[in-house]
Write a protein that holds these residues in place. Structure first.
Motif, mmCIF file in Angstrom:
data_model
loop_
_atom_site.group_PDB
_atom_site.id
_atom_site.type_symbol
_atom_site.label_atom_id
_atom_site.label_comp_id
_atom_site.label_asym_id
_atom_site.label_seq_id
_atom_site.Cartn_x
_atom_site.Cartn_y
_atom_site.Cartn_z
ATOM 1 N N GLY C 159 107.266 9.486 28.315
ATOM 2 C CA GLY C 159 106.484 10.199 29.326
ATOM 3 C C GLY C 159 107.375 10.888 30.341
ATOM 4 O O GLY C 159 108.561 11.112 30.111
ATOM 5 N N VAL C 160 106.778 11.186 31.482
ATOM 6 C CA VAL C 160 107.460 11.880 32.569
ATOM 7 C C VAL C 160 107.683 10.884 33.703
ATOM 8 O O VAL C 160 106.851 10.004 33.921
ATOM 9 C CB VAL C 160 106.589 13.076 33.051
ATOM 10 C CG1 VAL C 160 107.071 13.615 34.382
ATOM 11 C CG2 VAL C 160 106.575 14.162 31.984
ATOM 12 N N ASP C 172 111.415 14.554 31.936
ATOM 13 C CA ASP C 172 110.867 13.916 30.735
ATOM 14 C C ASP C 172 112.013 13.327 29.896
ATOM 15 O O ASP C 172 111.825 12.986 28.727
ATOM 16 C CB ASP C 172 110.054 14.921 29.909
ATOM 17 C CG ASP C 172 110.888 16.105 29.421
ATOM 18 O OD1 ASP C 172 112.101 16.149 29.701
ATOM 19 O OD2 ASP C 172 110.316 16.993 28.765
ATOM 20 N N GLY C 173 113.180 13.221 30.502
ATOM 21 C CA GLY C 173 114.341 12.654 29.815
ATOM 22 C C GLY C 173 115.206 13.728 29.189
ATOM 23 O O GLY C 173 116.358 13.487 28.837
ATOM 24 N N ASP C 174 114.625 14.911 29.099
ATOM 25 C CA ASP C 174 115.338 16.037 28.493
ATOM 26 C C ASP C 174 115.568 17.108 29.576
ATOM 27 O O ASP C 174 116.684 17.329 30.013
ATOM 28 C CB ASP C 174 114.476 16.582 27.332
ATOM 29 C CG ASP C 174 115.111 17.768 26.634
ATOM 30 O OD1 ASP C 174 116.351 17.895 26.714
ATOM 31 O OD2 ASP C 174 114.362 18.559 26.016
ATOM 32 N N THR C 175 114.485 17.723 29.997
ATOM 33 C CA THR C 175 114.535 18.710 31.084
ATOM 34 C C THR C 175 114.274 17.995 32.415
ATOM 35 O O THR C 175 113.611 16.962 32.430
ATOM 36 C CB THR C 175 113.428 19.778 30.861
ATOM 37 O OG1 THR C 175 113.474 20.182 29.482
ATOM 38 C CG2 THR C 175 113.633 20.971 31.764
ATOM 39 N N ALA C 176 114.777 18.554 33.509
ATOM 40 C CA ALA C 176 114.511 17.969 34.825
ATOM 41 C C ALA C 176 114.340 19.065 35.869
ATOM 42 O O ALA C 176 114.917 20.152 35.750
ATOM 43 C CB ALA C 176 115.637 17.029 35.228
ATOM 44 N N TRP C 177 113.535 18.767 36.881
ATOM 45 C CA TRP C 177 113.240 19.703 37.959
ATOM 46 C C TRP C 177 113.442 19.004 39.297
ATOM 47 O O TRP C 177 113.253 17.800 39.420
ATOM 48 C CB TRP C 177 111.786 20.181 37.868
ATOM 49 C CG TRP C 177 111.457 20.960 36.638
ATOM 50 C CD1 TRP C 177 111.072 20.464 35.429
ATOM 51 C CD2 TRP C 177 111.504 22.390 36.486
ATOM 52 N NE1 TRP C 177 110.857 21.477 34.533
ATOM 53 C CE2 TRP C 177 111.114 22.690 35.154
ATOM 54 C CE3 TRP C 177 111.826 23.456 37.341
ATOM 55 C CZ2 TRP C 177 111.047 23.986 34.670
ATOM 56 C CZ3 TRP C 177 111.743 24.749 36.865
ATOM 57 C CH2 TRP C 177 111.367 25.012 35.536
ATOM 58 N N ARG C 178 113.825 19.837 40.298
ATOM 59 C CA ARG C 178 113.902 19.331 41.672
ATOM 60 C C ARG C 178 112.932 20.128 42.535
ATOM 61 O O ARG C 178 112.835 21.343 42.401
ATOM 62 C CB ARG C 178 115.319 19.463 42.225
ATOM 63 C CG ARG C 178 116.308 18.548 41.550
ATOM 64 C CD ARG C 178 117.593 18.389 42.356
ATOM 65 N NE ARG C 178 118.402 17.329 41.750
ATOM 66 C CZ ARG C 178 119.293 17.553 40.764
ATOM 67 N NH1 ARG C 178 119.499 18.769 40.316
ATOM 68 N NH2 ARG C 178 119.959 16.532 40.254
ATOM 69 N N VAL C 214 105.288 18.728 38.178
ATOM 70 C CA VAL C 214 106.101 19.532 39.100
ATOM 71 C C VAL C 214 105.187 20.350 40.013
ATOM 72 O O VAL C 214 105.373 20.386 41.236
ATOM 73 C CB VAL C 214 107.054 20.457 38.311
ATOM 74 C CG1 VAL C 214 107.755 21.437 39.252
ATOM 75 C CG2 VAL C 214 108.077 19.633 37.537
ATOM 76 N N ALA C 215 104.169 20.969 39.434
ATOM 77 C CA ALA C 215 103.251 21.809 40.214
ATOM 78 C C ALA C 215 102.480 20.971 41.236
ATOM 79 O O ALA C 215 102.277 21.394 42.378
ATOM 80 C CB ALA C 215 102.282 22.530 39.285
ATOM 81 N N ALA C 216 102.053 19.770 40.832
ATOM 82 C CA ALA C 216 101.311 18.892 41.742
ATOM 83 C C ALA C 216 102.184 18.502 42.935
ATOM 84 O O ALA C 216 101.740 18.517 44.088
ATOM 85 C CB ALA C 216 100.837 17.649 40.990
ATOM 86 N N VAL C 257 106.318 27.514 46.468
ATOM 87 C CA VAL C 257 107.047 26.410 45.828
ATOM 88 C C VAL C 257 108.558 26.583 46.012
ATOM 89 O O VAL C 257 109.066 27.697 46.053
ATOM 90 C CB VAL C 257 106.750 26.315 44.308
ATOM 91 C CG1 VAL C 257 105.304 25.988 44.069
ATOM 92 C CG2 VAL C 257 107.170 27.554 43.576
ATOM 93 N N LYS C 258 109.220 25.428 46.135
ATOM 94 C CA LYS C 258 110.688 25.406 46.179
ATOM 95 C C LYS C 258 111.142 24.525 45.023
ATOM 96 O O LYS C 258 111.468 23.347 45.211
ATOM 97 C CB LYS C 258 111.167 24.848 47.513
ATOM 98 C CG LYS C 258 110.710 25.665 48.718
ATOM 99 C CD LYS C 258 111.080 24.976 50.024
ATOM 100 C CE LYS C 258 110.413 25.673 51.211
ATOM 101 N NZ LYS C 258 110.304 24.782 52.384
ATOM 102 N N VAL C 259 111.107 25.097 43.840
ATOM 103 C CA VAL C 259 111.344 24.346 42.611
ATOM 104 C C VAL C 259 112.559 24.924 41.891
ATOM 105 O O VAL C 259 112.668 26.144 41.755
ATOM 106 C CB VAL C 259 110.096 24.443 41.697
ATOM 107 C CG1 VAL C 259 110.401 23.988 40.288
ATOM 108 C CG2 VAL C 259 108.951 23.630 42.282
ATOM 109 N N THR C 260 113.465 24.059 41.459
ATOM 110 C CA THR C 260 114.624 24.524 40.679
ATOM 111 C C THR C 260 114.845 23.596 39.494
ATOM 112 O O THR C 260 114.630 22.375 39.593
ATOM 113 C CB THR C 260 115.912 24.527 41.524
ATOM 114 O OG1 THR C 260 116.028 23.247 42.169
ATOM 115 C CG2 THR C 260 115.903 25.618 42.572
ATOM 116 N N GLN C 261 115.275 24.172 38.397
ATOM 117 C CA GLN C 261 115.569 23.346 37.235
ATOM 118 C C GLN C 261 116.896 22.626 37.492
ATOM 119 O O GLN C 261 117.841 23.205 38.025
ATOM 120 C CB GLN C 261 115.650 24.209 35.969
ATOM 121 C CG GLN C 261 115.456 23.371 34.712
ATOM 122 C CD GLN C 261 114.968 24.177 33.515
ATOM 123 O OE1 GLN C 261 114.691 25.369 33.629
ATOM 124 N NE2 GLN C 261 114.858 23.515 32.367
ATOM 125 N N ALA C 262 116.968 21.350 37.147
ATOM 126 C CA ALA C 262 118.159 20.545 37.480
ATOM 127 C C ALA C 262 119.248 20.755 36.424
ATOM 128 O O ALA C 262 118.962 21.116 35.284
ATOM 129 C CB ALA C 262 117.780 19.090 37.566
#
Lengths: 262, 262, 262
Positions: C159-160, C172-178, C214-216, C257-262
């Protein structure tokens, strides 16, 4: 002359972890009141973990507002563990005279010698075994009528008893103080007393019980005065009260207290 | 022409002690709503004391929102004691059609003949044994669709049934009233219905159930109108609503009600 | 580039019925947060009906804040039913490292493979079996210190995992977001994390778990920024926060939003 604001300053510098076993009505507001004041509240009640958690916490508060036999067991386990560890705990005997279950709970918890008892006049009278008029959570007796009962209870437990109302009375059975801070809207909002019990618990960590309780009550009443001045009723009072608890500093408390030795 | 404000005036002059066995979500808001309106709420639920406390209280309300078998026993003990003492009680059958536990609880509590049942359309339909669309706490049926069920339930219990929604419908099976007070923001705030149940309970003390329920609903909806006019959303609505319950007087109610006989 | 506002839009268009088994402190605020956001919350916890209700609801959230062995059984029944029906569920492991009961509950619920785990750094570390410093509901570890544990947990459950704090980390163990949305007042108000768990649950219905989470978080933090700008303290923050959740639209989210891929 006592610098009452230092008690708030010391509490905030410690941000004490306080375990609270309180009623369902109070849980959210009590946690917010304690966070706004600068403490770290934790609500852990079940007998499967309440004693174990008491080993981690720095103080405990117990409130019998929405009582059940199961919760009473969790309260006793936590109070026993807190007492054995030499840490302070506060008893809030909500409507203790109303039913057999409450009278029994009051007697059992009293035997675990709370560091501080905080209640209204009817509750302190009932806990001391006197005839009391209050039936629900609201007091039907005057604070003055409960002063002798408060002193007797303090001598019996070796702790401090705080009777709160329009004027508060705090005693260890020897010395006594009266606090006149507060606002008339406060009785029209639920769990104001229950939440105060949490603030008293936070003030007790590392501080003398009698002056720490007096300082907690004065600080709380002062926040009520600020909120009351800004409020249009009991609804707008509540956010203003949390804001006041958060923004009041030690100097405000030192300047604003209305405390006299009895 | 009925002077609806007198029902508020009578309630306030008595400040009735009302016992409430309600859900965890509603407890705090319901207590504040009742205090703001002028009543004295007490939350006492456990079967070890709920019947005993019912002897002290002047009215009872029972809400099955966060139900468990243990709480249901406390509800039945309190409702039985209240009924035997000839005092009024209100049933709030939250999501009564959703599960077997709720359907069973609804049937058991209905047998104890509540003075007033207050629910949304889906709940009243489910309680009456009809097919209802609502699954959670929100209604999925219109008030109009539940009018026949409300009348049937009222005749079955000998009490009053209030179906609340955008327009409320209140009946004793013979006469019926519609109330148009309220504000569109109210369904976007939780436990507005649960808290109203407490206000109805307070209005019932010493007053005729049918007009007292109509007056309680109109007063509550009027407070919602005031709060809605001042609010920027469901957050600012809440303190404004408590302030309105507190500041509205009998004359405001008499002037502001939107009540018609059906 | 992701249009993060569409996740809010989709959630609102569904107004999903989300079952929440949460702690007593959070119940009311969580329900109001979810209603303000546009979801339909239902609090149904007892093992006598929690699994049955899970068949009706579109998602489930489980929070162990005020845990007891009895409630744990209701949580497991609901999580099992939700998982078997192929619907999403969120675990909020409050203070999971603090006591034996919590550690056991964490392990049992983890075995039911939550779609999303949302906790603070200390809770995620404890759930992953690492040494954690936090004892109560507040984190004592940094989010950065919990990133490896979060990835390990995500791989273990399939899961996430969302670690929330001043900066949030979601993987999700693969991709990550901050996510950098939020306001410094938020930790001074209780159950902000618990309530966020409910919003995450609502966003999961019919949407991919990783971007929906991430959106939530971004939407929630953005509402916190708006409320913080308007607030005088933690009291006035709360109504302003609910108003912001209610008034923020998909476009506001996309822009804010202030979202960046880790």
């Amino acid at each position: 002359m006592t610098d009452w604001g230092t008690y708030l300053e010391t509490m905030r510098s410690q941000a004490p972890l306080v375990q609270n076993i309180t009623n369902y009505v109070a849980m959210n507001v009590m946690a917010n009141v304690m966070l706004a004041a600068g403490a770290s509240p934790a609500m852990v009640h079940d007998e499967a973990e309440s004693g174990e958690f008491a080993a981690i916490a720095q103080a405990l508060t117990v409130n019998i507002g929405t009582l059940s036999p199961h919760w009473l067991r969790g309260m006793e386990a936590a109070a026993r563990a807190t007492r054995e560890a030499g840490k302070p705990w506060v008893l809030d005997p909500v409507a203790v005279g109303a039913t057999a279950l409450r009278r029994s709970a009051g007697a059992r918890l009293l035997a675990l010698k709370p560091t501080v008892i905080r209640g209204n006049a009817s509750e302190v009278l009932a806990l001391a075994g006197a005839d009391a008029a209050g039936k629900g959570a609201d007091a039907a007796d005057s604070v003055a009528a409960a002063e002798d009962a408060a002193c007797a209870l303090a001598l019996q437990t070796g702790g401090v008893v705080a009777v709160t109302g329009a004027q508060d009375f705090v005693t260890d059975g020897d010395t006594a103080w009266r606090i006149d801070n507060g606002h008339p809207l406060m009785p029209r909002i639920t769990v104001m007393g229950c939440s105060l019990t949490g603030v008293v618990g936070a003030f007790l960590v590392g501080q003398d019980a009698l002056p720490a309780t007096v300082a907690a009550l004065a600080y709380y009443g002062l926040a009520g005065e600020r909120a009351g001045a800004a409020a249009q009723g009991p609804g707008s009072f509540q956010p203003a009260f949390l804001d006041a608890l958060y923004t009041l500093g030690p100097d405000d408390v030192t300047r604003g207290v209305k405390v006299t030795q009895a």
